[in-house]
Design an enzyme around this catalytic site. Structure first.
Site, short mmCIF file in Angstrom:
data_model
loop_
_atom_site.label_atom_id
_atom_site.label_comp_id
_atom_site.label_asym_id
_atom_site.label_seq_id
_atom_site.Cartn_x
_atom_site.Cartn_y
_atom_site.Cartn_z
N LYS A 216 -8.76 9.30 3.27
CA LYS A 216 -8.75 8.23 2.98
C LYS A 216 -6.55 7.72 3.35
O LYS A 216 -6.54 8.75 4.27
CB LYS A 216 -8.64 9.03 1.31
CG LYS A 216 -9.98 9.44 0.77
CD LYS A 216 -9.96 8.02 0.05
CE LYS A 216 -11.84 8.54 -0.73
NZ LYS A 216 -12.81 9.08 0.25
N ASP A 217 -6.71 6.63 2.94
CA ASP A 217 -5.26 5.90 4.10
C ASP A 217 -4.76 6.99 3.25
O ASP A 217 -3.69 8.07 2.18
CB ASP A 217 -5.04 4.66 3.07
CG ASP A 217 -6.01 3.97 3.71
OD1 ASP A 217 -6.55 3.70 4.94
OD2 ASP A 217 -6.31 2.88 2.59
N LYS A 218 -3.27 7.35 4.00
CA LYS A 218 -1.97 8.17 3.77
C LYS A 218 -1.17 7.20 2.78
O LYS A 218 -0.38 7.72 2.09
CB LYS A 218 -1.37 8.41 4.85
CG LYS A 218 -0.46 9.25 4.85
CD LYS A 218 0.94 8.79 6.58
CE LYS A 218 1.52 9.61 6.64
NZ LYS A 218 2.75 10.02 7.75
N ASN A 219 -0.55 6.11 2.78
CA ASN A 219 -0.04 5.17 1.91
C ASN A 219 -0.58 5.23 0.29
O ASN A 219 -1.13 4.00 0.32
CB ASN A 219 0.41 3.91 2.55
CG ASN A 219 1.45 5.02 4.06
OD1 ASN A 219 1.90 5.73 4.34
ND2 ASN A 219 1.03 3.15 4.96
N GLN B 291 0.60 -1.35 0.05
CA GLN B 291 -0.16 -0.13 -0.21
C GLN B 291 0.57 1.28 0.05
O GLN B 291 1.43 1.54 1.30
CB GLN B 291 -1.02 0.39 1.34
CG GLN B 291 -2.17 0.93 1.01
CD GLN B 291 -3.13 0.82 1.90
OE1 GLN B 291 -3.31 -0.21 3.03
NE2 GLN B 291 -3.86 2.02 2.29
#
Length: 333
Positions: A75-78, A19
């Site tokens: 939303k995801d960081k990675n 990810q």
């Protein structure tokens, strides 16, 4: 951490999933905006930044309070993510001057209200898998077809629980039972949300174990009517209920325990009460047991054994859970 159990029983597939900004790309599918009003909605593309990071940067550069900034989803960081945020129209000049590394404002438009969590239709993902053996392609395609037909177990993904899952769940329990006080409301709410999610995942894993090819329906299940967006509990599981479920018109739901929430009845409640906690004072919810991915496309690159999977999921569901289901194994716990 509870193991996420999947409906497909195939032998686990070995491939690599990372990810990061290159291998995990997500874009919000927005609601229809009014094109007029006192709020500016900005379409923002960002890399290696979570939603909270984005809001913090916007707050500082625009010199506004964080709670003035609206957003539809976290939303995801990675990852590389495109999402929509809103700010009051009076900050239009400040927004035009906004510049920050890894953040790009793609478009702006007017809207008649501040964006709130859930103000989106879903998310479109493009995920790249590595070291995918060509012999696995048939199995992957078959699994994706089965998931499209029978549904994807709507688990909360590992991102929901953080790296210290066991410790966080224990803290949440202490909060609920009054043995711990945390002044930061955001942290305490997050811990209790993780606790609620743990119960849901545990319940869903049990229901999947009890099911065979298709998700088993139980007397007393609480269903959601997709068209009416309402919850209901039929007196019995009739042929019409089964048919409506097969047609994807209704969906059984699971409990995130708390106050002011519908609870199942009869046999469904007998199982559900094992994954309930009546001491939770936060508001409870019901969550769809299954979701149905759409717009699925795959592309295989034989020379470097990479596979790109594109698909759309309803809001609040996890792309990582779909990838886990394909692999038939948990990535993190």
């Amino acid at each position: 951490m509870i193991e996420r159990v999947f409906a497909q029983k195939h032998k686990p597939l070995d491939f690599k999933f990372f990810q990061n900004r290159d291998d995990f790309i997500v874009e919000e599918n927005p609601i229809k905006f009014s094109a007029k009003g006192n709020f500016i909605v900005a379409k923002i593309k960002k890399r290696d930044l979570g939603t909270w990071d984005l809001i913090s940067k916007l707050s500082k550069q625009l010199n506004i309070y964080e709670n003035e900034i609206g957003y539809a989803g976290l939303k995801d960081k990675n990852a590389t993510t495109t999402q929509y945020i809103s700010v009051p129209k009076k900050y239009s000049k400040e927004l035009q001057k906004f510049k920050s590394k890894n953040i790009e404002i793609l478009d702006t438009r007017l809207h008649n209200s501040k964006l709130n969590i859930g103000d989106l239709l879903g998310n479109h993902f493009k995920i790249r898998l590595h070291e995918v053996d060509e012999s696995s392609l048939y199995k992957i395609e078959k699994v994706l077809k089965e998931i499209s037909k029978f549904g994807l177990p709507n688990y909360f993904g590992y991102q929901r629980f953080g790296s210290d899952t066991k410790e966080n769940l224990e803290k949440a329990k202490q909060l609920i039972y009054g043995d711990l006080v945390i002044k930061d409301k955001k942290i305490s709410k997050m811990l209790i949300s993780q606790y609620q999610s743990y119960f849901f995942n545990s319940w869903l894993a049990k229901r999947i174990k009890l099911s065979k090819e298709e998700f088993i329906l139980m007397e007393g299940d609480v269903f959601k009517d997709y068209k009416k967006e309402k919850l209901f509990t039929p007196k019995t599981i009739t042929k019409n209920i089964t048919m409506s479920f097969s047609k994807k018109e209704i969906i059984p739901t699971g409990l995130l325990p708390g106050r002011k929430v519908f609870r199942a009845q009869s046999k469904a409640r007998e199982l559900e009460e094992k994954y309930d906690d009546l001491y939770i004072q936060e508001k409870g919810f019901r969550r769809d047991a299954l979701v149905y991915p759409s717009n699925i496309e795959i592309k295989y690159f034989k020379e470097n054994k990479q596979l790109t999977i594109s698909f759309t999921l309803p809001k609040s569901s996890y792309a990582t859970v779909l990838i886990e289901n394909i692999a038939n194994k948990n990535f993190k716990n």
